[in-house]
Design a protein around this motif. Structure first.
Motif, PDB file in Angstrom:
ATOM      1  N   ARG A 112      -1.945  -0.678  -9.274  1.00 22.69           N
ATOM      2  CA  ARG A 112      -3.276  -0.058  -9.321  1.00 22.69           C
ATOM      3  C   ARG A 112      -3.168   1.347  -8.754  1.00 22.69           C
ATOM      4  N   GLY A 113      -3.166   2.328  -9.649  1.00 19.16           N
ATOM      5  CA  GLY A 113      -3.035   3.720  -9.234  1.00 19.16           C
ATOM      6  C   GLY A 113      -4.393   4.387  -9.124  1.00 19.16           C
ATOM      7  N   GLY A 114      -4.413   5.524  -8.451  1.00 23.07           N
ATOM      8  CA  GLY A 114      -5.646   6.317  -8.333  1.00 23.07           C
ATOM      9  C   GLY A 114      -6.683   5.677  -7.438  1.00 23.07           C
ATOM     10  N   VAL A 115      -6.254   4.783  -6.571  1.00 21.69           N
ATOM     11  CA  VAL A 115      -7.223   4.153  -5.663  1.00 21.69           C
ATOM     12  C   VAL A 115      -6.635   4.110  -4.246  1.00 21.69           C
ATOM     13  N   ARG A 116      -7.458   4.512  -3.303  1.00 20.53           N
ATOM     14  CA  ARG A 116      -6.989   4.666  -1.934  1.00 20.53           C
ATOM     15  C   ARG A 116      -7.381   3.462  -1.090  1.00 20.53           C
ATOM     16  N   VAL A 144       0.854  -1.192   0.000  1.00 21.42           N
ATOM     17  CA  VAL A 144       0.000   0.000   0.000  1.00 21.42           C
ATOM     18  C   VAL A 144       0.887   1.238   0.000  1.00 21.42           C
ATOM     19  N   GLY A 145       0.724   2.072  -1.024  1.00 28.81           N
ATOM     20  CA  GLY A 145       1.562   3.273  -1.159  1.00 28.81           C
ATOM     21  C   GLY A 145       2.593   3.029  -2.244  1.00 28.81           C
ATOM     22  N   ALA A 146       2.500   3.801  -3.335  1.00 27.14           N
ATOM     23  CA  ALA A 146       3.381   3.551  -4.492  1.00 27.14           C
ATOM     24  C   ALA A 146       4.409   4.665  -4.643  1.00 27.14           C
ATOM     25  N   GLY A 147       5.024   5.067  -3.532  1.00 31.80           N
ATOM     26  CA  GLY A 147       6.090   6.067  -3.570  1.00 31.80           C
ATOM     27  C   GLY A 147       7.443   5.389  -3.553  1.00 31.80           C
ATOM     28  N   GLY A 175       5.458 -15.114  -6.149  1.00 28.43           N
ATOM     29  CA  GLY A 175       4.009 -15.033  -5.982  1.00 28.43           C
ATOM     30  C   GLY A 175       3.450 -13.742  -6.573  1.00 28.43           C
ATOM     31  N   ARG A 176       2.174 -13.485  -6.286  1.00 25.94           N
ATOM     32  CA  ARG A 176       1.533 -12.265  -6.817  1.00 25.94           C
ATOM     33  C   ARG A 176       1.985 -11.035  -6.023  1.00 25.94           C
ATOM     34  N   ILE A 177       2.154  -9.935  -6.717  1.00 25.45           N
ATOM     35  CA  ILE A 177       2.428  -8.653  -6.051  1.00 25.45           C
ATOM     36  C   ILE A 177       1.432  -7.626  -6.584  1.00 25.45           C
ATOM     37  N   THR A 178       0.743  -6.964  -5.677  1.00 29.57           N
ATOM     38  CA  THR A 178      -0.139  -5.857  -6.078  1.00 29.57           C
ATOM     39  C   THR A 178       0.352  -4.600  -5.380  1.00 29.57           C
ATOM     40  N   LEU A 179       0.521  -3.550  -6.169  1.00 28.98           N
ATOM     41  CA  LEU A 179       1.004  -2.260  -5.650  1.00 28.98           C
ATOM     42  C   LEU A 179      -0.134  -1.246  -5.799  1.00 28.98           C
ATOM     43  N   ILE A 180      -0.582  -0.738  -4.628  1.00 30.23           N
ATOM     44  CA  ILE A 180      -1.740   0.167  -4.609  1.00 30.23           C
ATOM     45  C   ILE A 180      -1.264   1.581  -4.315  1.00 30.23           C
ATOM     46  N   ARG A 216      -7.583  -7.491   9.401  1.00 28.67           N
ATOM     47  CA  ARG A 216      -6.431  -8.379   9.620  1.00 28.67           C
ATOM     48  C   ARG A 216      -6.874  -9.826   9.856  1.00 28.67           C
ATOM     49  N   ARG A 217      -8.063  -9.987  10.470  1.00 31.32           N
ATOM     50  CA  ARG A 217      -8.521 -11.337  10.761  1.00 31.32           C
ATOM     51  C   ARG A 217      -8.755 -12.117   9.450  1.00 31.32           C
ATOM     52  N   ASN A 218      -9.415 -11.457   8.497  1.00 29.22           N
ATOM     53  CA  ASN A 218      -9.697 -12.127   7.213  1.00 29.22           C
ATOM     54  C   ASN A 218      -8.653 -11.819   6.145  1.00 29.22           C
ATOM     55  N   ARG A 219      -7.622 -11.090   6.543  1.00 30.02           N
ATOM     56  CA  ARG A 219      -6.539 -10.703   5.645  1.00 30.02           C
ATOM     57  C   ARG A 219      -7.048 -10.120   4.327  1.00 30.02           C
ATOM     58  N   THR A 220      -7.825  -9.061   4.486  1.00 28.06           N
ATOM     59  CA  THR A 220      -8.256  -8.340   3.280  1.00 28.06           C
ATOM     60  C   THR A 220      -7.996  -6.845   3.462  1.00 28.06           C
ATOM     61  N   LEU A 221      -7.683  -6.238   2.326  1.00 26.89           N
ATOM     62  CA  LEU A 221      -7.483  -4.788   2.288  1.00 26.89           C
ATOM     63  C   LEU A 221      -8.695  -4.179   1.584  1.00 26.89           C
ATOM     64  N   GLN A 222      -9.305  -3.196   2.267  1.00 30.51           N
ATOM     65  CA  GLN A 222     -10.456  -2.536   1.628  1.00 30.51           C
ATOM     66  C   GLN A 222      -9.989  -1.291   0.887  1.00 30.51           C
ATOM     67  N   LEU A 223     -10.584  -1.102  -0.271  1.00 26.14           N
ATOM     68  CA  LEU A 223     -10.257   0.078  -1.078  1.00 26.14           C
ATOM     69  C   LEU A 223     -11.451   1.030  -1.093  1.00 26.14           C
TER      70      LEU A 223
END
Ligand code: FAD
Length: 432
Positions: free
Chosen positions: A102-106, A34-37, A54-59, A112-119
């Protein structure tokens, strides 16, 4: 920079024994950054260098591709550097490396329990491990007028683009805050023909980071360039809306302004971590390996607060060096590669006019100072000592001194403070 997506782990010379097996088991994992700086981009690309397959997602919440910020107050603001030269990594290289940007999305929350990041767009992403590299935001003045069209702070490309509409010769710029960003903008502005006043609440510039002799040097430098400096002043308000026309001081002075730059420090972006229940104290609290209080989540860069071997205290640093080096540690921790604790010597630079200030190490506390070179000639270094050991150096137009200091401090070399002031003695003969 070499970025390689690979699923082949066998025979990797750099992977520690046991690390290979761990890397293989992580092949199915998804790491979300999280954070693409500087730090976030560094973590994502370093993961591939470490052969994480593995997979990498950069938000990132900015709409731009990842970019470097230092030129924003220098060459880019001056119009001397095209925007594409700010880029940290191209879209094509990210694609080749198999990094899903994935740019332009906050990011708005972490479960943490379900290991998900909400956008913020309502979607969510499942993660196995996560890095938080959300940087910081500029501290703002508390008044409604601080949101006027011609009041700026400088953190993003978009800030510079907005400021450009007001940026022309003869315009009156009032800079609130005589720190690095305020002074760099002042230097760029006065060279572009703006009339510049810098307001500083303390009795000298850069008082938090350097000694009076260096502050004095910068005061003279800016004065000679035509900047008006007012020290020991309190700004108590801004006048005018939607355009501010004056900055009001505690003694009743009204300073006419066509544009105002607010450079009064940075607040770390920790909201995401706080809401998720991670430990936060002036930044996200991490250990030497960049691990947060949740072992599945690392943090790095301006938003992270780490234990420093250099001071024996916790530090939150705001520099490219810190973001880049801590990102490497964070990536190694994330993918289970042979982790090296983050112990890089802090260093920093600032460019103002034709002066390059380079800082090595952390200078406070110190008990002895040695000057090499002569401020009158615009090139000197202040070496800081504590209990006989060199701990830091501020070099002005003395790159060799800076590199020497980094080598000497970083390598724990003994340097005789009695000899370092003598320029007849070459640097190579000063350490043992
Ligand atoms: P950032 O680069 O700020 O990146 C964080 C990113 O995360 C940002 O894009 C932010 O928008 C994004 N983000 C935040 N929250 C979210 C969220 N919830 N969801 C998605 N994305 C999010 N350092 C030096 O060493 N030398 C210099 O000369 C120098 N000059 C500078 C000049 C300027 C004008 C500025 C602003 C900084 C300068 N710095 C300099 C400091 C240096 O640029 C920073 O220390 C460095 O960029 C920190 O990197 P970072 O990745 O931690 O944070």
């Amino acid at each position: 920079m070499t970025i390689a997506a690979t699923t082949e782990y066998e025979g990797l010379a750099h992977a520690a024994a046991g690390g290979v097996a761990e890397l293989r088991s992580m092949n199915a994992e998804h790491i979300v950054v999280v954070g693409a700086g500087q730090a976030g981009c560094g973590i994502a690309t370093e993961l591939r260098k470490l052969r994480f397959g593995g997979r990498i997602t950069l938000i990132g919440d900015e709409t731009h591709m990842p970019y470097q910020r230092p030129p924003l107050s220098k060459a880019y603001l001056a119009g001397e550097l095209p925007e594409e030269r700010l880029s940290l990594v191209s879209g094509q290289r990210l694609r080749e490396a198999g990094i899903d940007f994935r740019g332009g999305v906050r990011a708005s929350g972490i479960d943490r329990r379900n290991r998900t990041l909400q956008l913020e767009d309502g979607s969510s992403i499942a993660y196995d491990r996560m890095a938080i590299a959300t940087g910081g935001r500029n501290r703002a003045l508390p008044w409604p007028e601080a949101r006027a069209d011609n009041v700026f702070s400088l953190r993003t490309i978009d800030d510079v683009r907005r400021m450009r509409d007001y940026w022309s010769a003869g315009k009156r710029l009032v800079v609130i805050g005589g720190g690095f960003i305020g002074l760099e903008v002042a230097a760029t502005a006065v060279r572009a023909g703006l009339q510049v006043t810098v307001l500083e609440a303390q009795d000298r510039l850069l008082s938090r980071v350097t000694i009076p002799a260096v502050s004095d040097f910068f005061e003279k430098l800016h004065g000679a360039a035509g900047v008006t400096l007012r020290k020991n002043v309190q700004v108590v308000g801004l006048e005018g809306m939607p355009q501010v026309s004056a900055v009001v001081l505690a003694d009743g002075t009204r300073l006419a302004a066509d544009l105002v730059l607010v450079g009064i420090g940075l607040l770390p972006n920790t909201a995401l971590a706080e809401v998720a229940g991670l430990e936060v104290r002036d930044g996200i609290v991490v250990d030497e390996c960049a691990r947060s209080s949740d072992p599945r989540i690392v943090a790095a860069g301006d938003c992270a607060n780490h234990p420093s071997v250099w001071t024996g205290t916790r530090l939150r640093l705001e520099s490219v060096q810190n973001a880049a080096d801590q990102a490497r540690t964070a990536a190694a921790t994330l993918c289970g590669a042979a982790t090296k604790p983050y112990r890089a010597l802090p260093w920093f630079w600032s460019d103002q006019y034709d002066v390059k200030l380079q800082i090595a190490g952390i200078s406070a506390p110190h008990d002895h100072l040695v000057l090499r070179g002569d401020p009158a000639f615009g090139a000197f270094t202040v070496f800081y000592f504590l209990a006989g050991r060199m701990i830091a150096a501020d070099s002005l137009n003395r790159p060799q001194d800076h590199l020497f200091a980094r080598r000497a401090i970083g390598g724990g070399l003994r340097v005789d403070p009695g000899r370092i002031a003598d320029e007849a003695i070459p640097l190579s003969e000063l350490s043992r």
